[in-house]
Structure formats: C-alpha cells, structure tokens
Design a protein around this motif. Sequence first.
Motif, PDB file in Angstrom:
ATOM      1  N   GLU A  26      -2.883  32.058  19.485  1.00  0.00           N
ATOM      2  CA  GLU A  26      -1.756  31.366  20.124  1.00  0.00           C
ATOM      3  C   GLU A  26      -1.268  30.226  19.226  1.00  0.00           C
ATOM      4  O   GLU A  26      -0.699  29.245  19.691  1.00  0.00           O
ATOM      5  CB  GLU A  26      -2.208  30.815  21.488  1.00  0.00           C
ATOM      6  N   ARG A  27      -1.497  30.381  17.928  1.00  0.00           N
ATOM      7  CA  ARG A  27      -1.193  29.304  16.969  1.00  0.00           C
ATOM      8  C   ARG A  27       0.296  29.038  16.817  1.00  0.00           C
ATOM      9  O   ARG A  27       0.676  27.963  16.360  1.00  0.00           O
ATOM     10  CB  ARG A  27      -1.809  29.618  15.605  1.00  0.00           C
ATOM     11  N   ARG A  28       1.129  29.992  17.196  1.00  0.00           N
ATOM     12  CA  ARG A  28       2.578  29.760  17.091  1.00  0.00           C
ATOM     13  C   ARG A  28       3.033  28.670  18.057  1.00  0.00           C
ATOM     14  O   ARG A  28       3.994  27.955  17.787  1.00  0.00           O
ATOM     15  CB  ARG A  28       3.336  31.063  17.346  1.00  0.00           C
ATOM     16  N   SER A  29       2.324  28.537  19.164  1.00  0.00           N
ATOM     17  CA  SER A  29       2.664  27.475  20.111  1.00  0.00           C
ATOM     18  C   SER A  29       1.788  26.233  19.901  1.00  0.00           C
ATOM     19  O   SER A  29       2.239  25.111  20.154  1.00  0.00           O
ATOM     20  CB  SER A  29       2.511  27.978  21.550  1.00  0.00           C
ATOM     21  N   LEU A  30       0.565  26.427  19.443  1.00  0.00           N
ATOM     22  CA  LEU A  30      -0.356  25.303  19.263  1.00  0.00           C
ATOM     23  C   LEU A  30      -0.212  24.633  17.904  1.00  0.00           C
ATOM     24  O   LEU A  30      -0.499  23.443  17.754  1.00  0.00           O
ATOM     25  CB  LEU A  30      -1.814  25.780  19.418  1.00  0.00           C
ATOM     26  N   GLY A  31       0.217  25.384  16.900  1.00  0.00           N
ATOM     27  CA  GLY A  31       0.191  24.900  15.524  1.00  0.00           C
ATOM     28  C   GLY A  31      -1.054  25.430  14.836  1.00  0.00           C
ATOM     29  O   GLY A  31      -2.114  25.597  15.472  1.00  0.00           O
TER      30      GLY A  31
END
Length: 228
Positions: A26-31
């Motif tokens: 979910e790194r696209r939303s978390l960074g």
Amino acid sequence: MLGNRRVCITCVQDRRVKLYGIPWEERRSLGILTAWFRTTADSWLRPQSFYSRIDPGGLVGEAMLYMILSLAWISLFWLGLGLVASLLVGAAVMLDGGAADGGAIAGVMLAVFAFYGVLIPIGNLIFVLISTLLSHLVLRLLGGGAGGLGASMRTTLYSGGIYMFNGVPCLNYIVWVWWSILHVIGFMTLHDEPPLRPILAVLAPFALCCGCAIGYYIFMLSITSGNF
C-alpha cells in the motif's frame, strides 16, 4: 479462520474487512519509506500476524522490490564507511608529506568499500533466492507447500528485510538465526503447515552448505596428506 485471525464472511462480503494487506503493498498511499519501515517492523516484531496478512497468490515482484530496497541499506552503509575511512587515511598520509600517495590510497580504499557495497547485497539476494528454491523443493518432497512456489518466494523475500544487517560485521549470525525463524513462521502461515516440515525445509539449504564445506575440507586434506 485466516492464519491467526477470525474473519466473518459477511464482513468480507460487505468489504468491512480486508482479507490481505501489508504496508509495502500500500506504499502508493503511505509513501515508500513509511511503507518499508512499517513492513519491516511488522515482519520482525509481529511475524505471525504479518504473514497472515500476506496474499499467497500475490506478485513475487512486490516482495522482490521490498528486499532490494532493504539490501540497498547495505550499499549505503559500506559506501559511507568507505568514504569516512578513505578520507581519514588519505588525510593522515597527506599530513606525512605524501599528497599524491594520500589521494591514491584514499581512492583505492573507497573503491574496495564500494565493491563490497555492491557484492554483499547481490550475494545475499542470490543466496535467498537459491535457498528458497531448495526449501520449497524439500517442503514439496515432504508433502507440504500447498501454497505454491510464489507463496514461498514472498515468505522469504519479505522476511529478508533482516538482511540489511548482514553486511554489518559481527551481526551475520544473529541475522541468519532470526531470518530462519521468520522463514519458518512464514512457511507455517502461508502454506498452513505444522512446524516440523517448515523447520526441515528451512534447515535443508544450510545442511547442504555444511555438507559441501565438510566434503571440500576432507578432499583438500586427502590431497595434502597424499591419500587421494
């Protein structure tokens, strides 16, 4: 049940509960950095809960990318260490009156540290991939591994974040022990296995390495003693 979680089918159908989901995916939303730190903390400190949230059928490339970023810290460590060491040694030589020699020595030292900064991460990644193939093969021979090779790959690669410390002197053995424990927990969770088969599967590559090393030393001793 999903791993160690009790999941209500109605909640899943109503999308009130996610079956799977780890921070890295979910790194696209978390960074990227936040997702990496959260994934690493979860896999190290709460492994059973972490592995129960990994989709066995997910993309291996996601886990591979996570481990590559983890190994990149080794490169940064060795480059930083080499930069400091080369500057100190080069400055010491220059103070003794050898300006040209100091610059040459500093350059060679930095190149050596950079070489290790590249070699160690690549070696660790190759080791993890090969050991995963061997472990999965042993697991299948023992009648397990129902989740498939992809699940095994995702298990070992996501537990491979600990390898960021494998390039730090004196921490190698601690890294191996903890990675092996995480590896076993991951196999138990993603393949829904009892402990014995994952333990044997994880130890198999190391047993093979030890056997090859012992065989090599016996062979060399037989040559030197003239008995071969």
